[in-house]
Design a protein around this motif. Sequence first.
Motif, PDB file in Angstrom:
ATOM      1  N   UNK A 166     -89.676  27.238  56.492  1.00 59.33           N
ATOM      2  CA  UNK A 166     -88.614  28.151  56.900  1.00 59.33           C
ATOM      3  C   UNK A 166     -89.165  29.543  57.247  1.00 59.33           C
ATOM      4  N   UNK A 167     -90.420  29.823  56.862  1.00 57.07           N
ATOM      5  CA  UNK A 167     -91.005  31.119  57.237  1.00 57.07           C
ATOM      6  C   UNK A 167     -91.419  31.126  58.706  1.00 57.07           C
ATOM      7  N   UNK A 168     -91.903  29.979  59.185  1.00 68.22           N
ATOM      8  CA  UNK A 168     -92.189  29.837  60.612  1.00 68.22           C
ATOM      9  C   UNK A 168     -91.304  28.681  61.112  1.00 68.22           C
ATOM     10  N   UNK A 169     -90.075  29.027  61.527  1.00 63.71           N
ATOM     11  CA  UNK A 169     -89.090  27.950  61.766  1.00 63.71           C
ATOM     12  C   UNK A 169     -89.232  27.229  63.111  1.00 63.71           C
ATOM     13  N   UNK A 170     -90.295  27.523  63.881  1.00 65.39           N
ATOM     14  CA  UNK A 170     -90.346  26.995  65.259  1.00 65.39           C
ATOM     15  C   UNK A 170     -90.315  25.462  65.287  1.00 65.39           C
ATOM     16  N   UNK A 171     -91.025  24.800  64.372  1.00 58.96           N
ATOM     17  CA  UNK A 171     -91.053  23.323  64.366  1.00 58.96           C
ATOM     18  C   UNK A 171     -89.658  22.762  64.073  1.00 58.96           C
ATOM     19  N   UNK A 172     -89.009  23.377  63.094  1.00 59.53           N
ATOM     20  CA  UNK A 172     -87.677  22.883  62.721  1.00 59.53           C
ATOM     21  C   UNK A 172     -86.679  23.138  63.855  1.00 59.53           C
ATOM     22  N   UNK A 199     -81.664  28.203  53.612  1.00 62.07           N
ATOM     23  CA  UNK A 199     -82.279  28.754  54.837  1.00 62.07           C
ATOM     24  C   UNK A 199     -82.358  27.696  55.928  1.00 62.07           C
ATOM     25  N   UNK A 200     -82.660  26.444  55.553  1.00 62.89           N
ATOM     26  CA  UNK A 200     -82.667  25.379  56.563  1.00 62.89           C
ATOM     27  C   UNK A 200     -81.290  25.260  57.221  1.00 62.89           C
ATOM     28  N   UNK A 201     -80.250  25.375  56.403  1.00 61.61           N
ATOM     29  CA  UNK A 201     -78.895  25.251  56.973  1.00 61.61           C
ATOM     30  C   UNK A 201     -78.680  26.353  58.007  1.00 61.61           C
ATOM     31  N   UNK A 202     -79.065  27.586  57.652  1.00 55.11           N
ATOM     32  CA  UNK A 202     -78.871  28.711  58.587  1.00 55.11           C
ATOM     33  C   UNK A 202     -79.635  28.490  59.882  1.00 55.11           C
ATOM     34  N   UNK A 203     -80.882  28.033  59.766  1.00 59.85           N
ATOM     35  CA  UNK A 203     -81.718  27.844  60.975  1.00 59.85           C
ATOM     36  C   UNK A 203     -81.092  26.755  61.854  1.00 59.85           C
ATOM     37  N   UNK A 232     -82.010  37.038  49.463  1.00 62.99           N
ATOM     38  CA  UNK A 232     -82.748  36.864  50.722  1.00 62.99           C
ATOM     39  C   UNK A 232     -82.892  35.396  51.043  1.00 62.99           C
ATOM     40  N   UNK A 233     -83.607  35.054  52.152  1.00 62.10           N
ATOM     41  CA  UNK A 233     -83.704  33.649  52.560  1.00 62.10           C
ATOM     42  C   UNK A 233     -84.380  32.795  51.495  1.00 62.10           C
ATOM     43  N   UNK A 234     -83.894  31.556  51.345  1.00 58.71           N
ATOM     44  CA  UNK A 234     -84.472  30.662  50.332  1.00 58.71           C
ATOM     45  C   UNK A 234     -85.728  30.003  50.884  1.00 58.71           C
ATOM     46  N   UNK A 235     -86.743  29.869  50.043  1.00 57.04           N
ATOM     47  CA  UNK A 235     -87.961  29.150  50.450  1.00 57.04           C
ATOM     48  C   UNK A 235     -87.596  27.695  50.717  1.00 57.04           C
TER      49      UNK A 235
END
Length: 342
Positions: A166-172, A199-203, A232-235
């Motif tokens: 989730x820190x580098x969300x480009x792949x997801x 955080x995954x849900x937000x992305x 803040x965003x969840x790991x």
Amino acid sequence: MSTHSEPMTVPKVRGRLRIKPASVITIGKYHVPAIGMGTLPLGTTYAPGGRPDRQSAIELVHRALLLGVRFFDTADTYGSGPKDNHYVETLLTEAIDTYKGGCLIDEVVIATKAGMTRVNDRKDGWRPRNFKDGAALQTAILDSYRALGSRPIKLWWFHHTDGYDTNDPSKFQEACRAVKELVDQGIVENVGLCNCSTSHIDIAMAILPIVAVQNAFSLYERAASQKRFRKGPAAKSNKNEILEYCAKNGIIFCPHGALGGLQTRDGRRNLETDFPMLSEMSVKKNVSPQVLVLAWMLQKYANVLHIFGTRTCDHLHDVLIHVPKVVFTQKELDDITQLSPR
Ligand SMILES: NC(=O)c1ccc[n+]([C@@H]2O[C@H](COP(=O)([O-])OP(=O)(O)OC[C@H]3O[C@@H](n4cnc5c(N)ncnc54)[C@H](OP(=O)(O)O)[C@@H]3O)[C@@H](O)[C@H]2O)c1
């Protein structure tokens, strides 16, 4: 102890079955009772007792349909091991196509996933599956589409969402865009995330609607209902607060392993001995501890859609007949909420 497919009898129903329906959950255009069925135990062979043979499993699914189940959770990898992909997907398709009880195929939601792989047929043989790119993920989804009779996949899940950083969300984000293309083509109708953080849900939600989340939640695994300490965003590995987050955002929550998972079959977990108070309440209310746990979740969290697993007709009946009838006082709900394993 056998770890192979076993014939298991599904006894005939005598007389009229009277079932109180569970509350209804809406997934896109589908309305399903909030007690659905998980199908991991119909595919895997490693837990004590193995799995039912294919015909017995089909009869069990028929019985579930008769008792009102309209939601089945599966995955491309639910089978005996690496050479048995799509086993449960095709089993469910066959069961629904051969069901004579009059329910319409349009009423039944089969939810499937991709994102894990099997390296052997043992319980330690599950691995995250890393898709090279969006096209590879689409190929996996299309394999499930064919296994499900080339009908639109009513709900498709990312199986191993926490494999995406989730820190580098480009792949997801790339993966979500690939799934959205299949949504736009009508191959997939609704999308969900398994084993995810908030955080995954937000992305994902920035790219396509997420209607459901499937994370571990049971009396043994409480992260979904627990607060996070840091704001803040969840790991990617943080599964806290998911239940409340889903409720606030109108997302369905399917707890996996709600009864303790397959660990209940090899004795590592046992609701009766691990939670003596639950055992006492079960005697008082004359229902099993498993029924109490499932009823507690349903009454406490309005967005819960159950996907309990079973290979046996007795347990299927136990849950579907008794869970909708349990009524708790507020104190009883609070008492169960406060339980922790002995
Ligand atoms: N997304 C993921 O990563 C993930 C991971 C795990 C599971 N799942 C999904 O979640 C579903 C549920 O998880 P699960 O099947 O592992 O575990 P579960 O629902 O916690 O069930 C555990 C065991 O409880 C037993 N059981 C069921 N009803 C019972 C009753 N009334 N009385 C006594 N025992 C009862 C079953 O054994 P019997 O067969 O003997 O009835 C079953 O194997 C799976 O089937 C699968 O669809 C998803």
